[in-house]
Write a protein that holds these residues in place. Structure first.
Motif, mmCIF file in Angstrom:
data_model
loop_
_atom_site.group_PDB
_atom_site.id
_atom_site.type_symbol
_atom_site.label_atom_id
_atom_site.label_comp_id
_atom_site.label_asym_id
_atom_site.label_seq_id
_atom_site.Cartn_x
_atom_site.Cartn_y
_atom_site.Cartn_z
ATOM 1 N N SER A 366 0.817 -1.218 0.000
ATOM 2 C CA SER A 366 0.000 0.000 0.000
ATOM 3 C C SER A 366 0.848 1.264 0.000
ATOM 4 O O SER A 366 0.413 2.317 -0.456
ATOM 5 C CB SER A 366 -0.927 0.001 1.226
ATOM 6 N N ARG A 367 2.079 1.181 0.487
ATOM 7 C CA ARG A 367 2.931 2.369 0.555
ATOM 8 C C ARG A 367 3.344 2.863 -0.833
ATOM 9 O O ARG A 367 3.597 4.046 -1.028
ATOM 10 C CB ARG A 367 4.205 2.068 1.364
ATOM 11 N N LEU A 368 3.404 1.943 -1.791
ATOM 12 C CA LEU A 368 3.901 2.321 -3.115
ATOM 13 C C LEU A 368 3.008 3.361 -3.769
ATOM 14 O O LEU A 368 3.494 4.272 -4.448
ATOM 15 C CB LEU A 368 4.017 1.083 -4.004
ATOM 16 N N LYS A 369 1.696 3.262 -3.581
ATOM 17 C CA LYS A 369 0.791 4.194 -4.249
ATOM 18 C C LYS A 369 0.908 5.609 -3.674
ATOM 19 O O LYS A 369 0.460 6.580 -4.284
ATOM 20 C CB LYS A 369 -0.653 3.702 -4.152
ATOM 21 N N ASP A 370 1.506 5.746 -2.483
ATOM 22 C CA ASP A 370 1.639 7.053 -1.850
ATOM 23 C C ASP A 370 3.051 7.632 -1.954
ATOM 24 O O ASP A 370 3.290 8.754 -1.514
ATOM 25 C CB ASP A 370 1.278 6.965 -0.361
ATOM 26 N N THR A 371 3.967 6.913 -2.559
ATOM 27 C CA THR A 371 5.363 7.328 -2.502
ATOM 28 C C THR A 371 5.633 8.518 -3.415
ATOM 29 O O THR A 371 5.010 8.681 -4.462
ATOM 30 C CB THR A 371 6.303 6.171 -2.873
ATOM 31 N N ILE A 372 6.559 9.365 -3.009
ATOM 32 C CA ILE A 372 7.094 10.414 -3.878
ATOM 33 C C ILE A 372 8.514 10.047 -4.306
ATOM 34 O O ILE A 372 9.199 10.840 -4.941
ATOM 35 C CB ILE A 372 7.089 11.786 -3.178
ATOM 36 N N ASN A 373 8.921 8.834 -3.953
ATOM 37 C CA ASN A 373 10.254 8.337 -4.276
ATOM 38 C C ASN A 373 10.167 7.522 -5.568
ATOM 39 O O ASN A 373 9.787 6.346 -5.557
ATOM 40 C CB ASN A 373 10.769 7.472 -3.117
ATOM 41 N N ILE A 374 10.500 8.151 -6.698
ATOM 42 C CA ILE A 374 10.373 7.489 -7.996
ATOM 43 C C ILE A 374 11.198 6.213 -8.048
ATOM 44 O O ILE A 374 10.793 5.217 -8.650
ATOM 45 C CB ILE A 374 10.797 8.457 -9.126
ATOM 46 N N LEU A 378 11.156 1.391 -9.364
ATOM 47 C CA LEU A 378 12.140 0.467 -9.933
ATOM 48 C C LEU A 378 12.481 -0.637 -8.950
ATOM 49 O O LEU A 378 12.490 -1.824 -9.302
ATOM 50 C CB LEU A 378 13.411 1.223 -10.330
ATOM 51 N N GLN A 379 12.760 -0.269 -7.706
ATOM 52 C CA GLN A 379 13.184 -1.255 -6.722
ATOM 53 C C GLN A 379 12.135 -2.346 -6.519
ATOM 54 O O GLN A 379 12.470 -3.515 -6.327
ATOM 55 C CB GLN A 379 13.492 -0.559 -5.392
ATOM 56 N N CYS A 380 10.866 -1.980 -6.582
ATOM 57 C CA CYS A 380 9.789 -2.951 -6.343
ATOM 58 C C CYS A 380 9.709 -4.007 -7.438
ATOM 59 O O CYS A 380 9.088 -5.060 -7.234
ATOM 60 C CB CYS A 380 8.460 -2.229 -6.200
ATOM 61 N N GLN A 381 10.336 -3.741 -8.604
ATOM 62 C CA GLN A 381 10.356 -4.755 -9.650
ATOM 63 C C GLN A 381 11.089 -6.015 -9.195
ATOM 64 O O GLN A 381 10.834 -7.111 -9.698
ATOM 65 C CB GLN A 381 11.028 -4.189 -10.909
ATOM 66 N N ALA A 382 11.994 -5.881 -8.215
ATOM 67 C CA ALA A 382 12.759 -7.033 -7.725
ATOM 68 C C ALA A 382 11.867 -8.058 -7.042
ATOM 69 O O ALA A 382 12.249 -9.230 -6.914
ATOM 70 C CB ALA A 382 13.862 -6.568 -6.774
ATOM 71 N N LYS A 431 15.510 14.254 -7.538
ATOM 72 C CA LYS A 431 14.081 13.936 -7.468
ATOM 73 C C LYS A 431 13.793 12.490 -7.863
ATOM 74 O O LYS A 431 12.653 12.045 -7.780
ATOM 75 C CB LYS A 431 13.298 14.892 -8.365
ATOM 76 N N VAL A 432 14.803 11.771 -8.331
ATOM 77 C CA VAL A 432 14.631 10.377 -8.732
ATOM 78 C C VAL A 432 14.926 9.445 -7.561
ATOM 79 O O VAL A 432 14.129 8.572 -7.222
ATOM 80 C CB VAL A 432 15.521 10.039 -9.943
ATOM 81 N N SER A 433 16.088 9.598 -6.961
ATOM 82 C CA SER A 433 16.419 8.836 -5.749
ATOM 83 C C SER A 433 16.768 9.855 -4.666
ATOM 84 O O SER A 433 17.930 10.212 -4.489
ATOM 85 C CB SER A 433 17.582 7.866 -6.004
ATOM 86 N N PRO A 434 15.764 10.364 -3.944
ATOM 87 C CA PRO A 434 15.959 11.471 -3.011
ATOM 88 C C PRO A 434 17.074 11.213 -2.000
ATOM 89 O O PRO A 434 17.185 10.124 -1.436
ATOM 90 C CB PRO A 434 14.596 11.591 -2.318
ATOM 91 N N SER A 435 17.854 12.245 -1.774
ATOM 92 C CA SER A 435 19.044 12.135 -0.930
ATOM 93 C C SER A 435 18.742 11.560 0.447
ATOM 94 O O SER A 435 19.402 10.628 0.905
ATOM 95 C CB SER A 435 19.695 13.520 -0.793
ATOM 96 N N LEU A 436 17.750 12.105 1.115
ATOM 97 C CA LEU A 436 17.457 11.668 2.477
ATOM 98 C C LEU A 436 17.032 10.207 2.513
ATOM 99 O O LEU A 436 17.468 9.438 3.370
ATOM 100 C CB LEU A 436 16.357 12.545 3.085
ATOM 101 N N LEU A 437 16.182 9.804 1.560
ATOM 102 C CA LEU A 437 15.606 8.465 1.575
ATOM 103 C C LEU A 437 16.552 7.400 1.055
ATOM 104 O O LEU A 437 16.579 6.280 1.566
ATOM 105 C CB LEU A 437 14.318 8.446 0.738
#
Length: 546
Positions: A366-374, A378-382, A431-437
């Motif tokens: 459920s978290r994926l639909k709310d993410t701002i982390n593009i 990609l990672q979820c494809q694994a 904005k693709v792989s945010p620094s903090l996250l």
């Protein structure tokens, strides 16, 4: 990741910024746009928006909105309305029908949707494709004109939720910057010796391109197939065995992306190997746009990429004894890996981190639909891989540099398994792989003694990637803007820090430790792109500032 997709995300986010909704005429051309928040609605005509986009004048029913737009914001909004994405409707269609494209559209469709709440996903995707086919091209206004359903609205409550997420991430990133600034020395210590790191080294080098064919039992056992791929080898002209650096490019990039870095390291005595990861390179993107493949990349790339690096090292061991060109030239006891984005994942995987299916299951529901982390898309494809413990690490790798890596979920806290030196390089405006996250928080999971976190203030996901002059899309000025401020400075920073890291931890020339310090890094700062380095970082001080 690739710049066209990033541009598409920025263009669609412009519609978010408007925080509006539209209603179409029977001829399927938007006439008015409605701002909708809970039970409240206000409207503005598309004609007024068109006038503003073309002339900058605020007229008619757009006037009440003007008080919410500062003079500084108006040029941005005007440009956002006019911003055109140069992409063919066929190419856009192929991307939007891919798994990653569909997830991006689903995220947008939660904010931009029909009043009926039916068919929003398909209407949104269709409007993007039809607008791309229009002679005027794909812009925000043209997208609104081609939205095919009577009565579209943009849900401000959903839009504000997205905005709140983004604002929170920006606030925490600013706190991260302040923490690093507080750690920076008040008086940088200049070093005349360190300036040599910015210059080309004393060695000439020869570039050789080989095509490797991996039919090994290891590859067959993990992926069920063989793999053939090209590599460029930069071989310094010296007599002694030399340390080796493998550079792994990002998703939908190629081995030319870091040719400048390969040349710099080779001139200082490193053998540099640049593989082309054929399942996630530029050709893969082109094949997607032409309809020859169905997705940006396949989940098997999470295995194939680290296996590429391992096979390269196997081949170098063979060439060191079988090929006169390489005999006596290669030191397989001293191997480093550098990777960017998906290549950053690759570097960390061969260093010892493992695919974290538990974390992926937690983050990709459920978290994926709310993410701002593009990058999470990609990672979820694994998760489509058979869930087992994959042994992708290579003990010959003695240290890695990961630039803008995607790792927070696909590797997660298995980063603690890495025992070799690690440097994570981050951009505060990524904005693709945010620094903090994707970099700052994962850095705190590392337990290796020698670890470094580098932040380029204002750096983006593309700041360190060389522009390919042969690529039409790369040559477009608007695409170049994605590189952020001072991309030349970013490349220079990376060249210096990569050389210092590889000299210290791979070549074992211990006098380079002083160049991996905040004091030295402070001397490198130039132009608009500030640079910070730390070896200590706590998420507590970032997430809970005083």
């Amino acid at each position: 990741m690739f710049k066209r997709v990033a541009k598409l995300g920025l263009l669609v986010s412009s519609a978010f910024w408007l925080s509006i909704s539209c209603q179409t005429k029977p001829a399927r051309s938007a006439e008015r746009i409605f701002a909708s928040f809970l039970s409240f609605e206000q409207s503005v005509s598309v004609k007024s928006l068109e006038t503003f986009a073309e002339t900058g004048r605020i007229t008619g029913d757009f006037i009440p909105y003007a008080r919410y737009i500062s003079p500084e914001q108006r040029p941005f909004l005007q440009n956002a309305l006019q911003q055109k994405l140069a992409i063919s409707p066929v190419a856009l269609s192929q991307f939007l029908y891919s798994d990653i494209g569909e997830l991006m559209v689903q995220r947008v469709a939660r904010v931009i949707r029909p009043k009926s709440n039916h068919g929003g996903f398909y209407a949104l995707r269709g409007a993007l494709i039809v607008a791309a086919a229009d002679p005027e091209g794909l812009t925000v206004l043209n997208f609104l004109k081609h939205y095919p359903i009577q009565g579209l609205k943009i849900d401000l409550s959903e839009g504000l939720a997205v905005f709140s997420q983004i604002r929170g991430l920006i606030r925490q990133t600013n706190t991260l910057i302040q923490v690093l600034e507080n750690q920076s020395p008040a008086s940088p210590i200049a070093s005349s010796t360190g300036s040599a790191l910015t210059q080309q080294g004393q060695y000439s080098w020869q570039k050789t391109t080989l095509t490797l064919s991996d039919q090994s039992a290891t590859r067959q056992g993990l992926t069920g197939q063989s793999r053939q791929f090209p590599v460029d080898i930069y071989l310094p002209q010296t007599a002694a065995p030399k340390p080796i650096v493998v550079i792994s490019h990002g998703l939908n990039s190629n081995r030319n992306s870091y040719a400048y870095l390969a040349e710099h390291l080779a001139s200082h005595g490193f053998v540099v190997v640049m593989p082309e990861h054929i399942g996630s390179n530029t050709n893969q993107l082109q094949a997607l746009m032409l309809g020859r493949v169905k997705d940006v990349t396949q989940p098997i790339e999470f295995l194939d990429r680290p296996l590429d690096v391992r096979f390269i090292l196997d081949e170098l061991e063979r060439l060191a004894t079988a090929d006169p060109m390489f005999q006596g030239q290669l030191n397989l006891e001293q191997v480093g890996v550098i990777g960017q984005s998906f290549g950053g994942y690759t570097a960390l995987a061969v260093a010892g981190a493992t695919i974290n299916f538990g974390q992926l299951q937690q983050d990709c529901g459920s978290r994926l639909k709310d993410t701002i982390n593009i990058s999470l898309i990609l990672q979820c494809q694994a998760l489509k891989l058979p869930q087992q413990r994959y042994k992708l690490a290579d003990p010959r790798v003695k240290g890695v540099i990961a630039i803008n890596p995607v790792d927070s979920s696909v590797l997660g806290e298995t980063l603690s398994q890495i025992q070799t030196p690690v440097m994570l390089v981050s951009g505060s405006a990524d904005k693709v792989s945010p620094s903090l996250l994707e970099q700052a928080t994962p850095f705190t999971w590392l337990t290796t003694t020698d670890k470094y976190f580098v932040l380029m203030q204002g750096g983006t996901h593309f700041s360190t990637i060389a522009v390919d002059p042969s690529s039409e899309s790369e040559a477009q000025p608007e695409s170049q803007k994605l590189s952020g401020p001072s991309p030349d400075a970013a490349k220079s920073y990376l060249s210096v820090l990569s050389l210092a890291f590889m000299k210290q931890h791979i070549a074992e020339e211990m006098e380079y430790q002083s160049y991996l310090s905040p004091e030295f890094v402070a001397t490198l700062r130039q132009g608009k792109l500030k640079l910070n380095l730390t070896q200590t970082l706590s998420t507590h001080e970032i997430l809970n500032p005083r």
